[in-house]
Design an enzyme around this catalytic site. Structure first.
Site, PDB file in Angstrom:
ATOM      1  CG  HIS A  78      -1.832   1.127   1.360  1.00  0.00           C
ATOM      2  ND1 HIS A  78      -2.836   1.397   0.457  1.00  0.00           N
ATOM      3  CD2 HIS A  78      -1.913   2.099   2.315  1.00  0.00           C
ATOM      4  CE1 HIS A  78      -3.494   2.486   0.841  1.00  0.00           C
ATOM      5  NE2 HIS A  78      -2.949   2.934   1.963  1.00  0.00           N
ATOM      6  CD  GLN A  80       7.091   1.029  -4.209  1.00  0.00           C
ATOM      7  OE1 GLN A  80       7.721   1.176  -3.173  1.00  0.00           O
ATOM      8  NE2 GLN A  80       7.515   1.525  -5.355  1.00  0.00           N
ATOM      9  CG  ASP A  81      -1.107   2.029  -4.944  1.00  0.00           C
ATOM     10  OD1 ASP A  81      -0.866   2.113  -6.166  1.00  0.00           O
ATOM     11  OD2 ASP A  81      -2.225   2.278  -4.452  1.00  0.00           O
ATOM     12  CG  HIS A  82      -0.510   5.936  -0.550  1.00  0.00           C
ATOM     13  ND1 HIS A  82      -1.315   7.041  -0.494  1.00  0.00           N
ATOM     14  CD2 HIS A  82      -1.241   4.917  -0.051  1.00  0.00           C
ATOM     15  CE1 HIS A  82      -2.476   6.715   0.013  1.00  0.00           C
ATOM     16  NE2 HIS A  82      -2.468   5.427   0.288  1.00  0.00           N
TER      17      HIS A  82
END
Length: 106
Positions: A78, A80-82
């Site tokens: 999560h 890394q996604d942000h």
């Protein structure tokens, strides 16, 4: 690195990236209003926050590269996604700013 340590690093990445995302969205609004100096300042603030997030990410990469076993959970994914989303928004802002300044003759 313990699971709790990983969670703290992931939360720092999320926090820095989320704050950067807010700066980039505010910059986009400023660009659309031809407030180019304001947009540039907001982009700089966002970039500084992304650097903080990236430094946290680099800490994890360095630990893993040195052989430390890291438990990668959903929170890390999560984070890394942000980070990647905010980095993309930075790129978009910079391109939009360049195009709008050119259009405005600045």
């Amino acid at each position: 690195m313990t699971k709790d340590d990983m969670a703290m690093v992931a939360m720092e990445i999320v926090a820095y990236s989320g704050d950067a995302r807010t700066k980039y969205l505010d910059a986009m609004e400023a660009i659309m209003n031809d407030e180019f100096d304001k947009a540039e300042a907001l982009i700089k603030e966002g970039d500084d926050l992304i650097l903080d997030a990236h430094n946290q990410q680099t800490e994890l990469i360095t630990k893993e590269a040195s052989g430390e076993s890291l438990e990668i959970g959903f929170l890390t994914v999560h984070a890394q996604d942000h980070l990647m989303t905010a980095m993309l928004l930075s790129d978009m802002d910079k391109r939009m700013l360049k195009a709008m300044k050119k259009k405005a003759g600045k």
